[in-house]
Scaffold this motif. Structure first.
Motif, PDB file in Angstrom:
ATOM      1  N   ALA A  25       0.807  -1.226   0.000  1.00 12.84           N
ATOM      2  CA  ALA A  25       0.000   0.000   0.000  1.00 12.84           C
ATOM      3  C   ALA A  25       0.833   1.266   0.000  1.00 12.84           C
ATOM      4  CB  ALA A  25      -0.935   0.002   1.207  1.00 12.84           C
ATOM      5  N   ASN A  26       2.161   1.149   0.145  1.00 10.77           N
ATOM      6  CA  ASN A  26       3.066   2.286   0.158  1.00 10.77           C
ATOM      7  C   ASN A  26       2.611   3.295   1.209  1.00 10.77           C
ATOM      8  OD1 ASN A  26       4.306   4.984  -1.467  1.00 10.77           O
ATOM      9  ND2 ASN A  26       5.607   3.179  -1.452  1.00 10.77           N
ATOM     10  N   VAL A  43      -7.552  -3.514   4.850  1.00  7.94           N
ATOM     11  CA  VAL A  43      -6.298  -3.887   5.505  1.00  7.94           C
ATOM     12  C   VAL A  43      -5.186  -3.456   4.567  1.00  7.94           C
ATOM     13  CG1 VAL A  43      -4.889  -5.747   6.437  1.00  7.94           C
ATOM     14  CG2 VAL A  43      -7.383  -5.849   6.644  1.00  7.94           C
ATOM     15  N   LEU A  44      -4.350  -2.545   5.024  1.00  9.18           N
ATOM     16  CA  LEU A  44      -3.319  -1.943   4.180  1.00  9.18           C
ATOM     17  C   LEU A  44      -1.954  -2.349   4.702  1.00  9.18           C
ATOM     18  CD1 LEU A  44      -5.594   0.847   4.677  1.00  9.18           C
ATOM     19  CD2 LEU A  44      -4.815   0.648   2.307  1.00  9.18           C
ATOM     20  N   VAL A  45      -1.195  -3.083   3.880  1.00 12.25           N
ATOM     21  CA  VAL A  45       0.048  -3.708   4.313  1.00 12.25           C
ATOM     22  C   VAL A  45       1.225  -3.061   3.608  1.00 12.25           C
ATOM     23  CG1 VAL A  45       1.284  -5.894   4.561  1.00 12.25           C
ATOM     24  CG2 VAL A  45      -1.229  -5.879   4.578  1.00 12.25           C
ATOM     25  N   GLU A  46       2.233  -2.680   4.397  1.00 12.48           N
ATOM     26  CA  GLU A  46       3.428  -2.037   3.847  1.00 12.48           C
ATOM     27  C   GLU A  46       4.622  -2.360   4.747  1.00 12.48           C
ATOM     28  OE1 GLU A  46       6.282  -0.180   1.946  1.00 12.48           O
ATOM     29  OE2 GLU A  46       4.248  -0.360   1.099  1.00 12.48           O
ATOM     30  N   PHE A  67     -10.573   0.610   8.816  1.00 14.26           N
ATOM     31  CA  PHE A  67      -9.308   0.644   8.078  1.00 14.26           C
ATOM     32  C   PHE A  67      -8.164   0.345   9.042  1.00 14.26           C
ATOM     33  CE2 PHE A  67     -10.139   3.334   4.032  1.00 14.26           C
ATOM     34  CZ  PHE A  67     -11.365   2.704   3.847  1.00 14.26           C
ATOM     35  N   VAL A  68      -7.298  -0.595   8.665  1.00  9.91           N
ATOM     36  CA  VAL A  68      -6.191  -1.021   9.516  1.00  9.91           C
ATOM     37  C   VAL A  68      -4.903  -1.021   8.704  1.00  9.91           C
ATOM     38  CG1 VAL A  68      -5.241  -2.898  10.910  1.00  9.91           C
ATOM     39  CG2 VAL A  68      -7.706  -2.470  10.917  1.00  9.91           C
ATOM     40  N   ALA A  69      -3.829  -0.459   9.261  1.00  8.85           N
ATOM     41  CA  ALA A  69      -2.505  -0.484   8.628  1.00  8.85           C
ATOM     42  C   ALA A  69      -1.635  -1.507   9.343  1.00  8.85           C
ATOM     43  CB  ALA A  69      -1.855   0.894   8.684  1.00  8.85           C
ATOM     44  N   LEU A  70      -0.980  -2.382   8.578  1.00 10.55           N
ATOM     45  CA  LEU A  70      -0.105  -3.410   9.137  1.00 10.55           C
ATOM     46  C   LEU A  70       1.268  -3.323   8.482  1.00 10.55           C
ATOM     47  CD1 LEU A  70      -2.503  -6.503   9.081  1.00 10.55           C
ATOM     48  CD2 LEU A  70      -2.060  -4.944  10.989  1.00 10.55           C
TER      49      LEU A  70
END
Length: 223
Positions: A25-26, A43-46, A67-70
């Motif tokens: 997801a940068n 779910v945003l993975v970076e 919305f979750v950032a991992l």
């Protein structure tokens, strides 16, 4: 990249995903657009530390509880210590794979830094970090710079709930050992998906949309 995905699935096909799992997801360039278009879960993975902090800010600013950032580097196996090749274009071209043809196609992008990073399968990552949100997602976006098949190999359980997959693809050769478009199409058939859209650029890469066979069967039955 992935808002073109929504342009196609919703704008042209009238289908809005319930939620999106976005691997690579940068800094969260699509987060505000996801929110504006009615996506309720993401779910945003970076993996990249500085880039991930920017992603967290975007998720916070969006004000969407779903919305979750991992922070993770997704791969086919858990716990592998691999080289992370850092690109100079704000990490957009960074990859677990060593750049090869990318240098010729985009000579303005430099890869002067490497660091070690521990990998996670997407299945395991979602299980331990955000299972409740992930269960509401039926779309997968991959922007992983040639490692698409490696990420998918670690996501076989997740794929069972996915209806739409949007992948940045290439003809191959941009990174050592990368996945070519033909290899991805063949693999996706095995996972139960067929390609519904492809748009390539003159720089040998582009984007492809894959639909689960059950989605295609439903479209055919109702036409």
């Amino acid at each position: 990249m992935s808002c073109e995905f929504l342009d196609f699935t919703f704008g042209r096909m009238g289908m809005l995903p319930r939620g999106i799992i976005h691997v690579g997801a940068n800094s969260g360039q699509e987060v505000s657009e996801y929110a504006a278009r009615g996506i309720r879960s993401a779910v945003l993975v970076e993996p990249q530390e500085e880039v991930f902090r920017a992603l967290e800010r975007e998720v916070s600013d969006a004000g969407k509880p779903g919305f979750v950032a991992l922070q993770a580097a997704c791969w086919r196996e858990d716990g592998a210590m691999l080289d992370w090749h850092v690109a100079s274009n704000e990490g957009l071209s960074s990859s677990l794979l060593e750049p090869s043809g990318h240098r010729a196609v985009h000579p303005e992008v430099q890869f002067e830094t490497r660091s070690k990073i521990e990998t996670r399968t997407l299945d395991r990552l979602l299980q331990i970090a955000s299972a409740d949100v992930a269960e509401r997602c039926n779309a997968l976006v991959l922007d992983v710079q040639g490692a698409e098949l490696d990420v998918l190999a670690g996501a076989t359980a997740t794929l069972r709930q996915i209806d739409y997959i949007w992948i940045e693809v290439s003809w191959g050769g941009l990174y050592r050992g990368d996945s070519s478009l033909e290899e991805i199409i063949d693999a996706m058939r095995g996972y139960g998906f067929r390609m519904a859209h492809l748009a390539m650029t003159r720089w040998t890469w582009g984007n492809a949309l894959f639909l689960a066979n059950r989605v295609i069967d439903g479209l055919v039955a109702t036409r």
